[in-house]
Every structure is written in C-alpha cells, then in structure tokens.
Design an enzyme around this catalytic site. Structure first.
Site, PDB file in Angstrom:
ATOM      1  N   CYS A 162       0.801  -1.226   0.000  1.00  0.00           N
ATOM      2  CA  CYS A 162       0.000   0.000   0.000  1.00  0.00           C
ATOM      3  C   CYS A 162       0.836   1.279   0.000  1.00  0.00           C
ATOM      4  O   CYS A 162       0.306   2.352  -0.286  1.00  0.00           O
ATOM      5  CB  CYS A 162      -0.945   0.018   1.200  1.00  0.00           C
ATOM      6  SG  CYS A 162      -2.078  -1.383   1.229  1.00  0.00           S
ATOM      7  N   HIS A 190      -9.174   3.225  -2.024  1.00  0.00           N
ATOM      8  CA  HIS A 190      -7.780   2.845  -1.787  1.00  0.00           C
ATOM      9  C   HIS A 190      -7.237   2.022  -2.951  1.00  0.00           C
ATOM     10  O   HIS A 190      -7.153   0.795  -2.884  1.00  0.00           O
ATOM     11  CB  HIS A 190      -7.708   2.051  -0.477  1.00  0.00           C
ATOM     12  CG  HIS A 190      -6.359   1.511  -0.141  1.00  0.00           C
ATOM     13  ND1 HIS A 190      -5.176   2.096  -0.550  1.00  0.00           N
ATOM     14  CD2 HIS A 190      -5.993   0.411   0.584  1.00  0.00           C
ATOM     15  CE1 HIS A 190      -4.154   1.392  -0.089  1.00  0.00           C
ATOM     16  NE2 HIS A 190      -4.628   0.356   0.586  1.00  0.00           N
ATOM     17  N   CYS A 245      -0.055   1.716   6.325  1.00  0.00           N
ATOM     18  CA  CYS A 245       0.202   0.346   6.753  1.00  0.00           C
ATOM     19  C   CYS A 245       0.554  -0.444   5.500  1.00  0.00           C
ATOM     20  O   CYS A 245       0.144  -0.091   4.396  1.00  0.00           O
ATOM     21  CB  CYS A 245      -1.019  -0.252   7.444  1.00  0.00           C
ATOM     22  SG  CYS A 245      -2.473  -0.403   6.389  1.00  0.00           S
ATOM     23  N   GLY A 263       1.109  -4.429   3.744  1.00  0.00           N
ATOM     24  CA  GLY A 263       0.913  -5.860   3.855  1.00  0.00           C
ATOM     25  C   GLY A 263       2.168  -6.589   4.290  1.00  0.00           C
ATOM     26  O   GLY A 263       3.274  -6.155   4.018  1.00  0.00           O
TER      27      GLY A 263
END
Length: 417
Positions: A116, A371, A401, A403
């Site tokens: 992300c 997102h 954040c 993954g």
C-alpha cells in the site's frame, strides 16, 4: 553569538517545540522539492468510471496531464518510477506509457512494490536518485487498476511455513483487520463511528471543491454491461464518497469476513478502487532555474516492521521512527495523512500515538475516498499538499500500513503561499 546560543537553548525547552523544525524548514539549493502533485479521480473498481480502462491508459493519461500542467520540457525528465501492487507487467506498461505520453527514450522507467505504500516508495526512490546526483528531475507515480484483479497468492515452501510469522504473511488483509480489533479492543462501534467521520469529512471537502486542485480530469470509455454500448466519459470527481452516511446505517452492514470476526465491514474499510497519482520532483536549484513552482520540500521517508498478523498498525511504529530521525515531536506536525485501509488500524494508530483527530485526514481518507493500492502513497501526498495550501499548514506527515507487517511514513514541508 551568546544571544543566538541562548535562543537555541530556549527553543529546546519551549513546550510543543523541537529543534528539528528549524532544521527542516531551512531552504538549501540541494533540497529535494515537489513542483507538481496531481491525481486522477478515484473510481469504484469493477463498476465505476475506470472499470473498462486498463492500467496502461490510466498511467498514460496521467503522465500527459502531468507534462501539460507542469509545462516542463519532457526531455528533462530522466527517470519515471511507478508504484504498483497487482500488475506483474508494471515496468513494461510504464515504459510504453511514458514514451507515448511524450517522455523521450533517454529517460528510464521502473516499478516498485511495497504494497500500500508503493506510491510513497516511488517518491522516495526518485528523491534518493536526485539526492545522490544520479538524476536531476524525475516523476514518481502510484497507480492501480483493481478492476483488473490480482494474481492469486501461491503457498510458500513448507520450510518457510514452519516459521509462524512467515505463515502469517498469507493471512488476508480482512483477517489482519479482525486481529487488530480483537487484540487491542477496537470495537465494531468504534470502527463504524470513525468511518462515519471519514465520510462526513470527505463529503464536506468534495462539496467545497477542496479536491479540485489536485484532480486532473481524465477522459476514457465505459461499456454498458447490459447493452454493450461504449460511450466516452470524462471523470472529474471521486466516486466512492457516500453522502449522508450515518452510524445507524453503517451499524446494519454485515461483517465482511465472518470467518475471522465481526468487526470489519464494507462500510468501515477502504473501498476497492481504480486510480493514480503523480509527483514531479527535482532539486531546489533546478526548480528555481526552470522557474517551476515549489509546492513542498520532501525531507525523507522511512519504513518499520510489525508482526504480519497485525499489519495494519504499521503507522504506529513508522511515524515515531520518522519523527525521531528528524528530531521532531508529534505536536510539531500540522497535518497527518494516514491510510485508512481499515478503521481498526486507523483507530488503533490514533489511540496509540495519541494524535489529535482534527489533524488526521482532515478531508477524509481511504474509507470514504477509496484505496487503489499502489496509488495511495502518492495520492495522500496530493491531498495533504492541497489541504496544506488551503489551510496554510506547514509540517506534514503521510503514513501507510503495509501488507506482511510494515509501516511507512514520509515527511514534507509545505512551501505554498
């Protein structure tokens, strides 16, 4: 000299102030600066305006707009870096799209994938090249076509799976959200109420036109799934903002991952989205030479790790690490833009870092806006710079954040009048 020394000592002792502010706000010829930050509208994946548009065209169209708005000679662009998560052919797509957009073959092209935060990672990579003297000017992009889906994750080798944290890397993001909620007592109500505020802020911002400066219109084609008719459309606004969202409405939505828990829903988690964002970077001296507007100084970015099973709390470790590196305190930061991948993680980070919610995602975040995975890190830069210009805020932090259990954070100084 004595007076200057006394002033310096007092700045260290003054409540709510840290010596790092004076350092990062200094202007030097070798600073890495942003001269343009623009994005496409964010469209609902599978059923929105980009559902029939490939990643290649989204990137191409945005690059064309980037060159047009910056009015920079394309021959001066030396490298383009794309943050993307789902498409294994991303570097080929970027290279072709760059050439078609008018960037000559003398420029390079590459892609990066840090989940992300890929868009921010692309910015960091271009900035680091400029800082090292490898290039003078580059474009960082984050782009994702989630309508196209992603390749399925293959199981790891049995020897790797013997390590529990390695095995946890295979947990779906929805499961990690439920882990955060269960482990840290983030209730369904807390998550729904946070989501309501995200929608409220985004609705207010869109109605007031606060996103208009950062968004460039994109013309594309959409196919009617019933009739097969193809028509041309121009996208100008984010599609995912649900006007009038209430807690009562969100509280009625069924859990999205009942096999893992009952806290995360389609109403309090980020939307599946298509979109892209671009950031033009160069050395301050080069921007002055080319008469380019300086929007912000990019100070730096950092990454920090957490346990994969609670990957969503990444910003809670990345932000303190970033602030420590620049000798800053959280009270020095005027705006935080933290990715709302899930409300569970956003609520946790707010509480853990003891942040003033008024400073965090003042125009809403991914729950309301959407997102697009690889794009969000760059999209947040567009949004935070637009908001900083409107409110005259100075010190800015973005964080995501990531993954598999990481967090990334970036620091910027707004220089817009």
């Amino acid at each position: 000299m004595a007076a200057e020394r006394l002033s310096s000592l007092l700045s260290h002792l003054r409540p709510g102030s840290s010596s790092g502010v004076s350092t990062i706000t200094q202007k030097n010829p070798d600073d890495i600066v942003i001269t343009l930050a623009v994005r496409t509208p964010l469209a609902k994946a599978v059923k929105g305006g980009f559902k029939d548009t490939g990643l290649d065209y989204i990137i191409y169209a945005l690059l064309k707009e980037t060159l047009a708005k910056s009015n920079i000679d394309p021959a001066l662009i030396e490298d383009v870096c794309l943050g993307n998560v789902n498409n294994g052919k991303a570097p080929y797509i970027l290279r072709a799209a760059s050439l078609a957009a008018g960037i000559p073959d003398t420029a390079g092209a590459s892609s990066v994938n840090r989940f992300c935060s890929s868009g921010l990672k692309a910015v960091q990579d271009i900035a680091n090249q400029i800082r090292l003297g490898a290039i003078d000017i580059g474009i960082a992009i984050g782009a994702e076509s989630m309508s196209s889906g992603a390749e399925p994750m293959e199981p790891f080798h049995e020897d790797i799976l013997k390590n529990q944290q390695s095995a946890d890397c295979l947990q779906p993001m929805g499961q990690t959200s439920e882990n955060v909620g269960a482990d840290f007592g983030i209730t369904r109500e807390m998550q729904d109420r946070y989501a309501v505020e995200s929608f409220r802020r985004a609705e207010a911002a869109q109605k007031a036109g606060w996103f208009d400066e950062e968004i460039v219109p994109i013309t594309t084609k959409v196919k009617d799934p019933k009739t097969g008719e193809v028509k041309e459309v121009t996208l100008t606004r984010d599609e995912g903002i649900r006007y009038g969202t209430t807690y009562e409405a969100l509280s009625k939505i069924r859990p999205a991952f009942p096999q893992f828990g009952n806290r995360t829903t389609g109403g309090n988690a980020s939307q599946v989205t298509d979109g892209a964002a671009a950031v033009l970077l160069m050395r301050r001296s080069k921007a002055i030479e080319l008469n380019q507007p300086i929007l912000a100084k990019f100070c730096g970015a950092t990454v920090a790790g957490v346990a994969p099973r609670i990957m969503g709390i990444g910003p809670s470790v990345a932000i303190p690490k970033l602030l420590k590196q620049f000798n800053l305190d959280k009270n020095d930061i005027d705006i935080f833009e933290i990715n709302e991948a899930f409300a569970s993680m956003a609520v946790y980070c707010l509480n853990k870092l003891e942040l003033d919610h008024a400073k965090v995602n003042p125009c809403g975040g991914a729950i309301a806006l959407g997102h697009p995975l690889g794009a969000t890190g760059a999209r947040q830069i567009c949004t935070i710079l637009s908001e900083a210009k409107r409110t005259k805020k100075k010190i800015l932090v973005t964080s995501m954040c990531i993954g598999s259990g990481q967090g990334m954070a970036g620091l910027f100084v707004n220089e817009q009048e």
